[in-house]
Design an enzyme around this catalytic site. Structure first.
Site, PDB file in Angstrom:
ATOM      1  N   ASN A   7       0.878  -1.172   0.000  1.00 13.35           N
ATOM      2  CA  ASN A   7       0.000   0.000   0.000  1.00 13.35           C
ATOM      3  C   ASN A   7       0.913   1.218   0.000  1.00 13.35           C
ATOM      4  OD1 ASN A   7      -1.799   2.019   0.465  1.00 13.35           O
ATOM      5  ND2 ASN A   7      -2.720   1.122   2.294  1.00 13.35           N
ATOM      6  N   ARG A  91      -2.464  -2.161  -3.568  1.00 15.84           N
ATOM      7  CA  ARG A  91      -3.672  -1.374  -3.385  1.00 15.84           C
ATOM      8  C   ARG A  91      -3.558  -0.161  -4.308  1.00 15.84           C
ATOM      9  NH1 ARG A  91      -4.948   3.101   0.968  1.00 15.84           N
ATOM     10  NH2 ARG A  91      -7.148   3.366   0.542  1.00 15.84           N
ATOM     11  N   HIS A 180     -12.695   2.939  -0.030  1.00 14.85           N
ATOM     12  CA  HIS A 180     -12.743   1.872   0.988  1.00 14.85           C
ATOM     13  C   HIS A 180     -13.469   0.637   0.455  1.00 14.85           C
ATOM     14  CE1 HIS A 180     -12.802   5.242   4.282  1.00 14.85           C
ATOM     15  NE2 HIS A 180     -11.581   4.797   4.137  1.00 14.85           N
ATOM     16  N   ARG A 241     -11.402  15.402   7.769  1.00 10.76           N
ATOM     17  CA  ARG A 241     -12.161  15.833   6.580  1.00 10.76           C
ATOM     18  C   ARG A 241     -13.576  16.224   6.980  1.00 10.76           C
ATOM     19  NH1 ARG A 241     -10.831  10.536   3.785  1.00 10.76           N
ATOM     20  NH2 ARG A 241      -8.630  10.737   3.254  1.00 10.76           N
ATOM     21  N   GLU A 385      -8.173  -5.303   5.094  1.00 11.01           N
ATOM     22  CA  GLU A 385      -8.011  -4.966   3.673  1.00 11.01           C
ATOM     23  C   GLU A 385      -6.834  -5.715   3.054  1.00 11.01           C
ATOM     24  OE1 GLU A 385      -8.627  -0.808   5.055  1.00 11.01           O
ATOM     25  OE2 GLU A 385      -9.271  -0.471   2.998  1.00 11.01           O
TER      26      GLU A 385
END
Ligand code: AMP
Length: 398
Positions: A7, A91, A180, A241, A385
């Site tokens: 990743n 990823r 996601h 965010r 993940e």
């Protein structure tokens, strides 16, 4: 087969080596400050000590070289040589409309990922750098790209279109993509499996509540809506965010604070969310929970506003699917935050939800947190993940 899962960010690189037969992680780590003074690699073999080494990394190829050295090191390594790494799973953040599933990486695939760079200018170029670095060091090892957006590509047009002039969709592909996806897919499938039900028969809402946060509606095994949009800025209130706001606030703030669009976007991405809303108390929910219990008004306001937004999305997605069978909480806060789960569930009496307080206070593996007579099942399920990426990689290279 051992799968190296990568990743890659612009200056960091997370990795895990996963054995696909046992599905266990056999080593993991992180390279930080790549290309910056003070580069550092952290490496932990399963059951072993965590090692931290400050060592120069001029670029991502240097970083991957150090990762491979750590994995094959005589003393602390977990494989004898690189032949014991059967494939690499990368990823990749944005697959645009081109990728609705994971793919084996070829030159054509790399070119198509590059075409999506405009849609994720911070992430996709870094992902490509990671792929190129692995190609340089492991030229014969097969590689797979697993996209954050792919699972959401089944959304119907009415869910992914914005109320903007249609020409902007035609010219620039401005639409909802969602992120996601690997986590939403993994958790929704796991819920069906845990409950012994057919994935294709269920209406599932997944609340991925971590530092980044998003909700998705999964009907009959397909994603039909999700809260993140063209970028990960839309939807829930996140760590830093803002999530959904009136778009006119951007112009209003730019005038009042004499700031450029870039400066306002930086505020919306890095200084808003629960951090901004709590008047800079914290972006970490552990601090916010402590503050909530201590009666700190910044923490109370933030927790209430965050949970209300999650509950509102659950309501919207229940409508989108004309019902819901299972609600799953996952990621840092979703897996570990009983307070957030119970505050969200307080809004959901209309779904016949009866929370089992004792189960809700548990930690660890997949747990149903509603009572047997609850009309809708609520669970928490730790996401994984990396394992999902490893499974996709094996599926495509075997
Ligand atoms: P993630 O992005 O999934 O790694 O989630 C990170 C976030 O999870 C952190 O910012 C914390 O706010 C939250 N988190 C982690 N552990 C806990 C915990 N024990 N209780 C509440 N929140 C937690």
């Amino acid at each position: 087969m051992n799968i190296l899962v990568i990743n890659c960010g612009s200056s960091s690189l997370k990795f895990q080596l996963i054995n696909s037969e046992s599905e266990q992680c056999i080593a993991k780590g992180l390279c930080e400050r790549i290309g910056i003074d003070g580069s550092m690699i952290t490496y932990t073999p399963a059951g072993g000590e965590k090692e931290k080494n400050v060592t120069p990394m001029a670029d991502h190829t240097d970083a991957i070289r150090l990762v491979l050295e750590a994995l094959t090191n005589e003393k602390t390594g977990v494989v004898k040589n690189l032949d014991e790494i059967g494939a690499v799973g990368h990823r990749v953040v944005h697959g645009g409309e081109k990728f609705s599933a994971s793919v084996v990486i070829t030159d054509e695939v790399m070119a198509a990922i590059e075409e999506c760079n405009d849609l994720a200018p911070l992430h996709n170029p870094a992902n490509l750098i990671g792929i190129n670095a692995c190609k340089t060091l492991m030229p014969t090892t097969p590689m797979v790209a697993v996209f954050d957006t792919a699972f959401h590509q089944t959304m119907p047009e009415e869910a992914y279109m914005y109320g903007l002039p249609y020409e902007y969709y035609q010219k620039y592909k401005i639409r909802r993509y969602g992120f996601h996806g690997t986590s939403h897919s993994f958790v929704s499938k796991k819920a069906a499996e845990d409950l012994g039900k057919n994935y294709e028969d269920l209406k599932i809402i997944v609340c991925h509540l971590g530092n980044g946060a998003s909700v998705s509606a999964v009907k009959n095994g397909k994603c039909v809506d999700t809260s993140m949009g063209l970028t990960p800025l839309e939807g829930l209130i996140m760590g830093t965010r803002s999530g959904d706001i009136d778009p006119a606030i951007i112009e209003f703030l730019a005038h009042k604070e004499n700031k450029s669009i870039d400066e306002i976007m930086n505020i919306l991405n890095k200084k808003s969310g629960v951090l901004g809303l709590s008047d800079n108390l914290s972006s970490d929910f552990r601090d916010l929970e402590d503050g909530y219990f201590a009666g700190n008004e910044n923490a109370v306001r933030t927790m209430k506003t965050f949970c209300y937004r999650v509950a509102k999305y659950i309501g919207a997605y229940t409508a989108a699917m004309n019902g819901v069978d299972v609600i799953c909480f996952t990621a840092g806060v979703g897996e570990n935050g009983p307070l957030v789960r119970s505050m969200v569930c307080e809004y959901l009496g209309y779904l016949g939800i009866k929370l089992d307080e004792e189960a809700n206070n548990k930690r660890g593996d997949d747990t149903v947190i509603t009572t047997p007579d609850s009309a809708t099942t609520v669970m928490f399920i730790p996401t994984n993940e990396e394992l999902a990426i490893a499974r996709e990689t094996v599926r495509l290279v075997k």
